[in-house]
Design a protein around this motif. Sequence first.
Motif, PDB file in Angstrom:
ATOM      1  N   GLN A  37       9.528 -20.433  -0.677  1.00 14.49           N
ATOM      2  CA  GLN A  37       8.648 -19.543  -1.414  1.00 14.49           C
ATOM      3  C   GLN A  37       8.134 -18.441  -0.498  1.00 14.49           C
ATOM      4  O   GLN A  37       7.992 -18.652   0.707  1.00 14.49           O
ATOM      5  N   VAL A  38       7.866 -17.287  -1.103  1.00 15.23           N
ATOM      6  CA  VAL A  38       7.368 -16.126  -0.376  1.00 15.23           C
ATOM      7  C   VAL A  38       6.138 -15.594  -1.081  1.00 15.23           C
ATOM      8  O   VAL A  38       6.138 -15.408  -2.306  1.00 15.23           O
ATOM      9  N   GLN A  39       5.109 -15.340  -0.307  1.00 13.49           N
ATOM     10  CA  GLN A  39       3.927 -14.666  -0.806  1.00 13.49           C
ATOM     11  C   GLN A  39       3.832 -13.291  -0.161  1.00 13.49           C
ATOM     12  O   GLN A  39       3.998 -13.156   1.049  1.00 13.49           O
ATOM     13  N   LEU A  40       3.576 -12.275  -0.971  1.00 14.74           N
ATOM     14  CA  LEU A  40       3.490 -10.904  -0.508  1.00 14.74           C
ATOM     15  C   LEU A  40       2.073 -10.401  -0.731  1.00 14.74           C
ATOM     16  O   LEU A  40       1.562 -10.456  -1.852  1.00 14.74           O
ATOM     17  N   VAL A  41       1.449  -9.916   0.324  1.00 10.91           N
ATOM     18  CA  VAL A  41       0.079  -9.439   0.273  1.00 10.91           C
ATOM     19  C   VAL A  41       0.059  -7.965   0.640  1.00 10.91           C
ATOM     20  O   VAL A  41       0.458  -7.591   1.744  1.00 10.91           O
ATOM     21  N   GLU A  42      -0.414  -7.138  -0.276  1.00 11.86           N
ATOM     22  CA  GLU A  42      -0.430  -5.698  -0.110  1.00 11.86           C
ATOM     23  C   GLU A  42      -1.813  -5.210   0.289  1.00 11.86           C
ATOM     24  O   GLU A  42      -2.827  -5.828  -0.063  1.00 11.86           O
ATOM     25  N   SER A  43      -1.839  -4.087   0.979  1.00 16.14           N
ATOM     26  CA  SER A  43      -3.089  -3.443   1.339  1.00 16.14           C
ATOM     27  C   SER A  43      -2.851  -1.951   1.500  1.00 16.14           C
ATOM     28  O   SER A  43      -1.712  -1.510   1.654  1.00 16.14           O
ATOM     29  N   GLY A  44      -3.919  -1.181   1.468  1.00 13.74           N
ATOM     30  CA  GLY A  44      -3.847   0.237   1.737  1.00 13.74           C
ATOM     31  C   GLY A  44      -3.968   1.145   0.531  1.00 13.74           C
ATOM     32  O   GLY A  44      -4.055   2.369   0.693  1.00 13.74           O
ATOM     33  N   GLY A  45      -3.972   0.592  -0.667  1.00 17.67           N
ATOM     34  CA  GLY A  45      -4.126   1.420  -1.846  1.00 17.67           C
ATOM     35  C   GLY A  45      -5.534   1.971  -1.963  1.00 17.67           C
ATOM     36  O   GLY A  45      -6.447   1.559  -1.258  1.00 17.67           O
ATOM     37  N   GLY A  46      -5.697   2.920  -2.873  1.00 18.57           N
ATOM     38  CA  GLY A  46      -7.006   3.505  -3.080  1.00 18.57           C
ATOM     39  C   GLY A  46      -6.927   4.846  -3.755  1.00 18.57           C
ATOM     40  O   GLY A  46      -5.928   5.191  -4.390  1.00 18.57           O
ATOM     41  N   LEU A  47      -7.990   5.604  -3.609  1.00 21.23           N
ATOM     42  CA  LEU A  47      -8.130   6.924  -4.215  1.00 21.23           C
ATOM     43  C   LEU A  47      -7.982   7.993  -3.150  1.00 21.23           C
ATOM     44  O   LEU A  47      -8.600   7.910  -2.081  1.00 21.23           O
ATOM     45  N   VAL A  48      -7.177   9.002  -3.440  1.00 19.99           N
ATOM     46  CA  VAL A  48      -6.959  10.095  -2.507  1.00 19.99           C
ATOM     47  C   VAL A  48      -6.796  11.387  -3.294  1.00 19.99           C
ATOM     48  O   VAL A  48      -6.345  11.374  -4.445  1.00 19.99           O
ATOM     49  N   GLN A  49      -7.175  12.500  -2.682  1.00 20.50           N
ATOM     50  CA  GLN A  49      -7.002  13.799  -3.323  1.00 20.50           C
ATOM     51  C   GLN A  49      -5.567  14.287  -3.198  1.00 20.50           C
ATOM     52  O   GLN A  49      -4.840  13.913  -2.277  1.00 20.50           O
ATOM     53  N   ALA A  50      -5.162  15.119  -4.143  1.00 23.98           N
ATOM     54  CA  ALA A  50      -3.831  15.713  -4.088  1.00 23.98           C
ATOM     55  C   ALA A  50      -3.620  16.410  -2.752  1.00 23.98           C
ATOM     56  O   ALA A  50      -4.504  17.099  -2.246  1.00 23.98           O
TER      57      ALA A  50
END
Length: 118
Positions: free
Chosen positions: A1-14
């Motif tokens: 089994q593999v678990q994937l943990v993401e980070s770094g998303g959010g709100l940014v201006q164009a």
Amino acid sequence: QVQLVESGGGLVQAGGSLRLSCAASGTFLSINDMGWYRQAPGKQRELVAVIGRGGSTKYGDPVKGRFAISRDSARNTVYLQMNSLKPEDTAVYYCKANLLINPGRDYWGQGTQVTVSS
């Protein structure tokens, strides 16, 4: 089994930048491919970028020239550097991976929201 943990998303201006990370953990020996997909409201899921075990890459047309995928195989981590972000990049970004012993079976992260304001 593999678990994937993401980070770094959010709100940014164009025009801004974000860097997403996805770390894999679990009971496996070697990861084969790692990549990113995204789905925006009212849109189909689409390929963002994929990187193979040997470093080969593939990008979806909307992000070519703006995004860059990389990986640290020793840490089982994949990164997505997103530059010159546009409001059209707003989506939930999902990390995907498969294993060397069975590359036909995909593992998915839970997704991380990226929002680009105009």
